[in-house]
Design an enzyme around this catalytic site. Structure first.
Site, PDB file in Angstrom:
ATOM      1  N   ARG A 225     -28.132  26.097  23.125  1.00  0.00           N
ATOM      2  CA  ARG A 225     -28.495  26.319  22.105  1.00  0.00           C
ATOM      3  C   ARG A 225     -26.931  25.957  21.440  1.00  0.00           C
ATOM      4  O   ARG A 225     -25.548  26.338  21.732  1.00  0.00           O
ATOM      5  CB  ARG A 225     -28.465  28.107  22.165  1.00  0.00           C
ATOM      6  CG  ARG A 225     -29.684  28.718  22.708  1.00  0.00           C
ATOM      7  CD  ARG A 225     -30.978  28.430  22.044  1.00  0.00           C
ATOM      8  NE  ARG A 225     -32.097  28.958  22.980  1.00  0.00           N
ATOM      9  CZ  ARG A 225     -32.901  28.024  23.083  1.00  0.00           C
ATOM     10  NH1 ARG A 225     -32.870  26.511  22.959  1.00  0.00           N
ATOM     11  NH2 ARG A 225     -34.319  29.239  22.919  1.00  0.00           N
ATOM     12  N   HIS A 273     -34.051  18.921  19.535  1.00  0.00           N
ATOM     13  CA  HIS A 273     -34.075  20.099  21.309  1.00  0.00           C
ATOM     14  C   HIS A 273     -34.939  19.007  21.448  1.00  0.00           C
ATOM     15  O   HIS A 273     -35.770  20.026  21.346  1.00  0.00           O
ATOM     16  CB  HIS A 273     -34.645  21.044  19.798  1.00  0.00           C
ATOM     17  CG  HIS A 273     -34.831  22.236  20.113  1.00  0.00           C
ATOM     18  ND1 HIS A 273     -33.959  23.752  20.451  1.00  0.00           N
ATOM     19  CD2 HIS A 273     -35.224  22.782  21.602  1.00  0.00           C
ATOM     20  CE1 HIS A 273     -33.876  24.186  21.155  1.00  0.00           C
ATOM     21  NE2 HIS A 273     -34.777  24.019  21.929  1.00  0.00           N
TER      22      HIS A 273
HETATM   23  P1  NDP Z   1     -31.695  31.219  33.617  1.00  0.00           P
HETATM   24  O1  NDP Z   1     -32.327  32.065  32.962  1.00  0.00           O
HETATM   25  O2  NDP Z   1     -32.574  30.424  34.697  1.00  0.00           O
HETATM   26  O3  NDP Z   1     -30.788  30.615  33.699  1.00  0.00           O
HETATM   27  C1  NDP Z   1     -29.231  30.858  33.334  1.00  0.00           C
HETATM   28  C2  NDP Z   1     -27.946  30.871  34.156  1.00  0.00           C
HETATM   29  O4  NDP Z   1     -26.737  31.100  33.092  1.00  0.00           O
HETATM   30  C3  NDP Z   1     -27.620  31.394  35.123  1.00  0.00           C
HETATM   31  O5  NDP Z   1     -27.399  30.595  36.092  1.00  0.00           O
HETATM   32  C4  NDP Z   1     -26.651  32.688  34.391  1.00  0.00           C
HETATM   33  O6  NDP Z   1     -26.157  32.678  36.012  1.00  0.00           O
HETATM   34  C5  NDP Z   1     -26.074  31.824  33.796  1.00  0.00           C
HETATM   35  N1  NDP Z   1     -25.092  32.949  32.870  1.00  0.00           N
HETATM   36  C6  NDP Z   1     -26.103  33.798  31.760  1.00  0.00           C
HETATM   37  N2  NDP Z   1     -25.149  34.468  31.245  1.00  0.00           N
HETATM   38  C7  NDP Z   1     -23.482  34.293  31.158  1.00  0.00           C
HETATM   39  C8  NDP Z   1     -22.675  34.372  31.990  1.00  0.00           C
HETATM   40  N3  NDP Z   1     -21.964  35.240  30.367  1.00  0.00           N
HETATM   41  N4  NDP Z   1     -21.408  34.009  31.890  1.00  0.00           N
HETATM   42  C9  NDP Z   1     -21.655  32.888  32.967  1.00  0.00           C
HETATM   43  N5  NDP Z   1     -23.161  32.635  33.547  1.00  0.00           N
HETATM   44  C10 NDP Z   1     -24.104  33.067  32.380  1.00  0.00           C
HETATM   45  O7  NDP Z   1     -32.202  29.728  32.042  1.00  0.00           O
HETATM   46  P2  NDP Z   1     -32.651  28.700  32.003  1.00  0.00           P
HETATM   47  O8  NDP Z   1     -31.944  28.078  33.579  1.00  0.00           O
HETATM   48  O9  NDP Z   1     -34.199  28.711  32.915  1.00  0.00           O
HETATM   49  O10 NDP Z   1     -32.190  28.373  31.136  1.00  0.00           O
HETATM   50  C11 NDP Z   1     -31.442  27.964  29.873  1.00  0.00           C
HETATM   51  C12 NDP Z   1     -31.202  27.765  28.959  1.00  0.00           C
HETATM   52  O11 NDP Z   1     -32.062  26.394  28.571  1.00  0.00           O
HETATM   53  C13 NDP Z   1     -32.015  28.757  28.495  1.00  0.00           C
HETATM   54  O12 NDP Z   1     -32.554  30.192  27.943  1.00  0.00           O
HETATM   55  C14 NDP Z   1     -32.284  27.695  26.675  1.00  0.00           C
HETATM   56  O13 NDP Z   1     -31.617  28.583  25.784  1.00  0.00           O
HETATM   57  C15 NDP Z   1     -32.465  26.374  27.145  1.00  0.00           C
HETATM   58  N6  NDP Z   1     -33.394  25.524  26.857  1.00  0.00           N
HETATM   59  C16 NDP Z   1     -32.936  24.204  26.125  1.00  0.00           C
HETATM   60  C17 NDP Z   1     -33.838  23.659  26.041  1.00  0.00           C
HETATM   61  C18 NDP Z   1     -33.896  22.205  25.558  1.00  0.00           C
HETATM   62  O14 NDP Z   1     -34.583  21.461  25.497  1.00  0.00           O
HETATM   63  N7  NDP Z   1     -32.942  21.370  24.888  1.00  0.00           N
HETATM   64  C19 NDP Z   1     -35.483  23.616  26.716  1.00  0.00           C
HETATM   65  C20 NDP Z   1     -34.676  25.072  27.733  1.00  0.00           C
HETATM   66  C21 NDP Z   1     -34.356  25.864  27.540  1.00  0.00           C
HETATM   67  P3  NDP Z   1     -26.317  34.019  36.314  1.00  0.00           P
HETATM   68  O15 NDP Z   1     -27.132  32.657  37.946  1.00  0.00           O
HETATM   69  O16 NDP Z   1     -25.236  34.699  37.685  1.00  0.00           O
HETATM   70  O17 NDP Z   1     -27.521  34.949  36.217  1.00  0.00           O
HETATM   71  C1  OXD Z   2     -36.812  26.863  25.315  1.00  0.00           C
HETATM   72  C2  OXD Z   2     -36.218  26.053  24.449  1.00  0.00           C
HETATM   73  O1  OXD Z   2     -35.889  27.753  25.445  1.00  0.00           O
HETATM   74  O2  OXD Z   2     -36.939  24.781  23.953  1.00  0.00           O
HETATM   75  O3  OXD Z   2     -37.688  26.490  26.350  1.00  0.00           O
HETATM   76  O4  OXD Z   2     -35.107  25.182  23.478  1.00  0.00           O
END
Ligand code: NDP
Ligand code: OXD
Length: 310
Positions: A225, A273
């Site tokens: 993001r 995106h």
């Molecule tokens: P998940 O919820 O599976 O994983 C999130 C990860 O971030 C976890 O490892 C978590 O830690 C870590 N995390 C969260 N908060 C913190 C923090 N404060 N400090 C350190 N680590 C943290 O999410 P996804 O992998 O499914 O997706 C990640 C993001 O990718 C989505 O939220 C979205 O914003 C973005 N996205 C973008 C897309 C695009 O096309 N550009 C498409 C899809 C998603 P822990 O393992 O300890 O819980």
């Molecule tokens: C998602 C994205 O969160 O598209 O899946 O960013």
């Protein structure tokens, strides 16, 4: 009875209707604002729903995000308190993320940014090769997407580490967590890939001061993001050459305004995106499986912890 209210301005409603009514025979698929009797609607499937959507649907058991991110829901002023909020877990996005991350990593690892600039300047000058095992990649977030990206980059021989909120073990990766862990991860990342959710803890996380903890000449790849990587800091570290470049797929304002400084920046590559797009087949299959389980009072994957914001 299963009745799903659907809203998205950017996904294919016909395709979701066809898939979900095939996978959940008898289910009623209702497109906002034509939701019929609101008392019957027990599920929502949405991306950025409008104001008025949730108050019109007082009996929702679960709200499914049409993406992996749920910031668009958790910041919604009318989100119901009692419904489950559910995100997509991979659902075909992890391989796409891995492809994008690999493309960006190879771009910097093989100096394609430098050779492109040299070609434009009419120069012919080889740069010293760096062994894959000596190229250090750091991934912020090792969830459904970050862990797959990390595993694939490690399988290619890169030296990969990740940073998470709680301690996490991903085979083949060094792992860090917490505030001290972030400092350590930044210090050893020639290429930093951001795959964190946008939460109150991650908003504005990568300040200029944090970016200066990266090694001189590092690159950043933001796939998560825009608000996690504040613009002023990124532009400052690119200007004085502390960072060599950035691949950016996500922005604070999307579409990125036509006059935004990122648009023409020689060291920034932007994409609209698209790093990992939601695929109807796997997304509908995951949502249908979860609805079946919820109807049978069974647990489901991807339930969001509202306090934590992801
Ligand atoms: P998940 O919820 O599976 O994983 C999130 C990860 O971030 C976890 O490892 C978590 O830690 C870590 N995390 C969260 N908060 C913190 C923090 N404060 N400090 C350190 N680590 C943290 O999410 P996804 O992998 O499914 O997706 C990640 C993001 O990718 C989505 O939220 C979205 O914003 C973005 N996205 C973008 C897309 C695009 O096309 N550009 C498409 C899809 C998603 P822990 O393992 O300890 O819980
Ligand atoms: C998602 C994205 O969160 O598209 O899946 O960013």
């Amino acid at each position: 009875m299963v009745a799903i209210a659907y809203f998205s301005a950017s996904d294919n409603a016909d395709a979701y209707q066809a898939e979900l009514t095939r996978l959940l025979p008898g289910c009623s698929f209702r497109r906002w604002p034509d939701i019929g009797d609101p008392a019957e609607v027990n599920y929502a499937l949405v991306w950025k729903p409008p104001i008025g959507f949730f108050p019109a649907l007082p009996h929702l058991k679960a709200v499914f995000s049409l993406g992996a991110g749920v910031d668009h829901l958790l910041t919604h002023p009318e989100l119901p308190n009692d419904a489950l909020i559910v995100r997509l877990v991979d659902a075909g996005m992890a391989p796409q993320m891995a492809e994008y991350a690999l493309y960006a990593a190879l771009h910097y690892h093989r100096d394609m940014d430098r050779y492109a600039a040299d070609q434009a300047a009419g120069l012919w000058q080889p740069y010293p090769a760096v062994a894959t095992a000596d190229r250090r990649i750091g991934i912020l977030g090792l969830g459904a997407l970050g862990s797959e990206v990390g595993s694939r980059l490690a399988a290619l021989g890169f030296d990969v580490a990740g940073w998470t909120r709680s301690p996490r073990d991903v085979p083949g990766l060094e792992s860090f967590h917490g505030a001290d862990g972030l400092e350590a991860l930044l210090a050893r990342s020639d290429i930093l890939i951001i795959l964190l959710p946008l939460t109150s803890e991650t908003r504005g996380l990568l300040t200029e001061e944090k970016l200066r903890r990266l090694p001189q000449g590092a690159a950043v790849v933001n796939l998560a993001r825009g608000a996690i990587l504040p613009e002023a800091g990124l532009l400052a570290v690119l200007k004085d050459g502390h960072l060599r470049g950035a691949f950016l797929d996500v922005f604070d304002t999307e579409p990125l305004p036509a006059d935004h400084p990122y648009r023409q920046h020689p060291n920034i590559r932007i994409t609209p995106h698209i790093a990992a797009q939601t695929l109807v087949g796997p997304a509908a299959a995951q949502v249908a499986a979860s609805i079946r389980r919820l109807e049978a009072n069974m647990p489901i994957p991807g339930v969001v912890a509202r306090q934590e914001g992801y």
